[in-house]
Scaffold this motif. Structure first.
Motif, PDB file in Angstrom:
ATOM      1  N   UNK A 179       9.254  13.385   0.278  1.00 48.14           N
ATOM      2  CA  UNK A 179      10.120  12.277   0.668  1.00 48.14           C
ATOM      3  C   UNK A 179       9.608  10.947   0.119  1.00 48.14           C
ATOM      4  N   UNK A 180      10.439  10.272  -0.661  1.00 50.14           N
ATOM      5  CA  UNK A 180      10.054   9.009  -1.296  1.00 50.14           C
ATOM      6  C   UNK A 180       9.737   7.927  -0.266  1.00 50.14           C
ATOM      7  N   UNK A 181      10.602   7.768   0.731  1.00 53.38           N
ATOM      8  CA  UNK A 181      10.424   6.695   1.708  1.00 53.38           C
ATOM      9  C   UNK A 181       9.130   6.865   2.506  1.00 53.38           C
ATOM     10  N   UNK A 182       8.795   8.104   2.859  1.00 55.94           N
ATOM     11  CA  UNK A 182       7.561   8.353   3.596  1.00 55.94           C
ATOM     12  C   UNK A 182       6.344   7.930   2.790  1.00 55.94           C
ATOM     13  N   UNK A 183       6.316   8.321   1.527  1.00 52.54           N
ATOM     14  CA  UNK A 183       5.160   7.989   0.694  1.00 52.54           C
ATOM     15  C   UNK A 183       5.097   6.508   0.367  1.00 52.54           C
ATOM     16  N   UNK A 184       6.251   5.865   0.234  1.00 53.95           N
ATOM     17  CA  UNK A 184       6.245   4.419   0.006  1.00 53.95           C
ATOM     18  C   UNK A 184       5.592   3.706   1.180  1.00 53.95           C
ATOM     19  N   UNK A 185       5.900   4.145   2.391  1.00 49.55           N
ATOM     20  CA  UNK A 185       5.273   3.518   3.555  1.00 49.55           C
ATOM     21  C   UNK A 185       3.780   3.846   3.596  1.00 49.55           C
ATOM     22  N   UNK A 186       3.414   5.086   3.291  1.00 48.71           N
ATOM     23  CA  UNK A 186       1.998   5.445   3.269  1.00 48.71           C
ATOM     24  C   UNK A 186       1.242   4.572   2.270  1.00 48.71           C
ATOM     25  N   UNK A 187       1.810   4.404   1.090  1.00 47.82           N
ATOM     26  CA  UNK A 187       1.146   3.576   0.065  1.00 47.82           C
ATOM     27  C   UNK A 187       1.066   2.116   0.506  1.00 47.82           C
ATOM     28  N   UNK A 188       2.106   1.641   1.193  1.00 47.20           N
ATOM     29  CA  UNK A 188       2.099   0.242   1.630  1.00 47.20           C
ATOM     30  C   UNK A 188       1.000  -0.020   2.640  1.00 47.20           C
ATOM     31  N   UNK A 189       0.622   1.006   3.397  1.00 48.51           N
ATOM     32  CA  UNK A 189      -0.426   0.852   4.400  1.00 48.51           C
ATOM     33  C   UNK A 189      -1.820   0.946   3.808  1.00 48.51           C
ATOM     34  N   UNK A 190      -1.923   1.358   2.533  1.00 44.63           N
ATOM     35  CA  UNK A 190      -3.233   1.487   1.896  1.00 44.63           C
ATOM     36  C   UNK A 190      -3.403   0.550   0.715  1.00 44.63           C
ATOM     37  N   UNK A 191      -2.372  -0.206   0.373  1.00 44.67           N
ATOM     38  CA  UNK A 191      -2.429  -1.062  -0.811  1.00 44.67           C
ATOM     39  C   UNK A 191      -3.531  -2.117  -0.740  1.00 44.67           C
ATOM     40  N   UNK A 192      -3.792  -2.626   0.459  1.00 43.18           N
ATOM     41  CA  UNK A 192      -4.713  -3.768   0.581  1.00 43.18           C
ATOM     42  C   UNK A 192      -6.135  -3.364   0.931  1.00 43.18           C
ATOM     43  N   UNK A 193      -6.373  -2.066   1.068  1.00 44.38           N
ATOM     44  CA  UNK A 193      -7.711  -1.606   1.434  1.00 44.38           C
ATOM     45  C   UNK A 193      -8.142  -0.477   0.488  1.00 44.38           C
ATOM     46  N   UNK A 194      -9.432  -0.333   0.254  1.00 43.38           N
ATOM     47  CA  UNK A 194      -9.919   0.731  -0.635  1.00 43.38           C
ATOM     48  C   UNK A 194     -10.012   2.077   0.073  1.00 43.38           C
ATOM     49  N   UNK A 195      -8.884   2.558   0.559  1.00 46.83           N
ATOM     50  CA  UNK A 195      -8.899   3.794   1.328  1.00 46.83           C
ATOM     51  C   UNK A 195      -9.152   5.011   0.442  1.00 46.83           C
ATOM     52  N   UNK A 196      -8.738   4.944  -0.828  1.00 45.93           N
ATOM     53  CA  UNK A 196      -8.989   6.052  -1.733  1.00 45.93           C
ATOM     54  C   UNK A 196      -8.287   7.328  -1.341  1.00 45.93           C
ATOM     55  N   UNK A 197      -7.066   7.229  -0.817  1.00 43.86           N
ATOM     56  CA  UNK A 197      -6.269   8.409  -0.486  1.00 43.86           C
ATOM     57  C   UNK A 197      -5.242   8.616  -1.588  1.00 43.86           C
ATOM     58  N   UNK A 198      -5.096   9.862  -2.038  1.00 38.89           N
ATOM     59  CA  UNK A 198      -4.112  10.184  -3.064  1.00 38.89           C
ATOM     60  C   UNK A 198      -2.797  10.574  -2.378  1.00 38.89           C
ATOM     61  N   UNK A 199      -1.704   9.950  -2.827  1.00 34.68           N
ATOM     62  CA  UNK A 199      -0.380  10.280  -2.303  1.00 34.68           C
ATOM     63  C   UNK A 199       0.431  10.930  -3.424  1.00 34.68           C
ATOM     64  N   UNK A 200       0.877  12.148  -3.207  1.00 34.88           N
ATOM     65  CA  UNK A 200       1.543  12.931  -4.247  1.00 34.88           C
ATOM     66  C   UNK A 200       2.928  13.335  -3.758  1.00 34.88           C
ATOM     67  N   UNK A 201       3.950  13.029  -4.572  1.00 37.00           N
ATOM     68  CA  UNK A 201       5.315  13.394  -4.202  1.00 37.00           C
ATOM     69  C   UNK A 201       5.662  14.750  -4.805  1.00 37.00           C
ATOM     70  N   UNK A 202       5.779  15.746  -3.951  1.00 33.91           N
ATOM     71  CA  UNK A 202       6.133  17.098  -4.380  1.00 33.91           C
ATOM     72  C   UNK A 202       6.371  17.942  -3.134  1.00 33.91           C
ATOM     73  N   UNK A 203       7.036  19.067  -3.331  1.00 30.92           N
ATOM     74  CA  UNK A 203       7.176  20.035  -2.253  1.00 30.92           C
ATOM     75  C   UNK A 203       5.885  20.834  -2.116  1.00 30.92           C
ATOM     76  N   UNK A 204       5.770  21.574  -1.020  1.00 30.08           N
ATOM     77  CA  UNK A 204       4.597  22.430  -0.848  1.00 30.08           C
ATOM     78  C   UNK A 204       4.521  23.462  -1.961  1.00 30.08           C
ATOM     79  N   UNK A 205       5.670  24.051  -2.317  1.00 27.97           N
ATOM     80  CA  UNK A 205       5.694  25.061  -3.375  1.00 27.97           C
ATOM     81  C   UNK A 205       5.349  24.464  -4.732  1.00 27.97           C
ATOM     82  N   UNK A 206       5.526  23.150  -4.875  1.00 31.40           N
ATOM     83  CA  UNK A 206       5.240  22.486  -6.131  1.00 31.40           C
ATOM     84  C   UNK A 206       3.799  22.070  -6.293  1.00 31.40           C
ATOM     85  N   UNK A 207       2.961  22.325  -5.291  1.00 30.73           N
ATOM     86  CA  UNK A 207       1.547  21.980  -5.394  1.00 30.73           C
ATOM     87  C   UNK A 207       0.903  22.800  -6.512  1.00 30.73           C
TER      88      UNK A 207
END
Length: 244
Positions: free
Chosen positions: A63-91
């Motif tokens: 879901x694009x909107x979910x990941x956009x919000x996740x990224x917005x919450x980490x943009x200002x801090x060095x959280x170092x979390x990778x956010x990947x847009x894909x289905x589970x089967x697409x991993x």
């Protein structure tokens, strides 16, 4: 209309930290590398990093909107979390993680046999030998969907100060699949947004069959977040499966 970004903010507002988050948090904090499948807005991984997890954390969601919000919450801090847009089967990872989690009944969004096979195969491949998959589904014997009615709706005021009414309406139950509407309305007024969802209610035997075929063995099973043993009347089927 209620936009995707507004809906994600409301989702976070409604999804307070609870005993299910505590349950997963213990597993996440003890795993060097973690893949959160269906991570939504990233609450679980954000807490893990804030609480001192120093290893690799990856959130996967289609879901694009979910990941956009996740990224917005980490943009200002060095959280170092990778956010990947894909289905589970697409991993497409190969033995890179010690733990995979699927929270908030995300497993039930895998509705078809093809989605289940593809998703479990990809998650299995992403885990190192002995790695764990931890997830929960609602116990179909409890028939939770019978309580998803407009009469069970509730009122809330969102972050923008709008008074809203949230309600659910089941459209159909066909075999193991429940189709329902998740609606947001102005309190006492027009419906602003309707999201239709499909969830599959597999019983424990059905889960075990698919896990075994995908190369997992069930290590533990609980019926609630207090780690009580699973029974036919348990609200949840909480599964800890190990890559064989």
């Amino acid at each position: 209309m209620y936009t995707d970004s507004e809906n994600m903010a409301l989702y976070d507002q409604l999804s307070g930290w609870d005993s299910s988050n505590d349950f997963y948090h213990a597993y996440v904090m003890n795993a060097p590398t973690v893949l959160d499948v269906g991570c939504g807005t990233g609450r679980q991984l954000l807490r893990a990093r804030a609480d001192g997890h120093t290893g690799r954390l990856v959130g996967l969601d289609p879901d694009t909107a979910s990941l956009e919000r996740a990224r917005s919450l980490t943009d200002t801090e060095p959280f170092g979390i990778e956010w990947v847009q894909a289905t589970a089967a697409g991993a497409a990872w190969d033995q890179e993680f010690d733990l995979a989690i699927m929270m908030s009944h995300a497993f039930q969004c895998l509705v078809t046999d093809e989605e289940l096979r593809g998703s479990l195969t990809a998650i299995h491949a992403s885990l190192r030998p002995g790695g764990r998959l931890v997830f929960e589904t609602r116990n179909p014997a409890v028939r939770a969907w019978e309580r998803w009615t407009p009469d069970s709706g509730f009122d809330i005021t969102d972050e923008a100060g709008r008074d809203l009414h949230i309600f659910y309406r089941v459209e159909s139950v066909v075999g193991e699949v429940v189709t329902f509407d998740d609606a947001i309305a102005a309190r006492g007024g027009d419906v602003l947004r309707v999201d239709r969802g499909n969830l599959r209610f597999l019983d424990a035997g059905g889960l075990d069959d698919r896990l075994t075929k995908a190369g997992f063995e069930v290590e533990h099973r609980y019926g609630d977040w207090d780690r009580n043993a699973f029974t036919s009347t348990s609200p949840e089927i909480i599964t800890i499966a190990r890559r064989s």
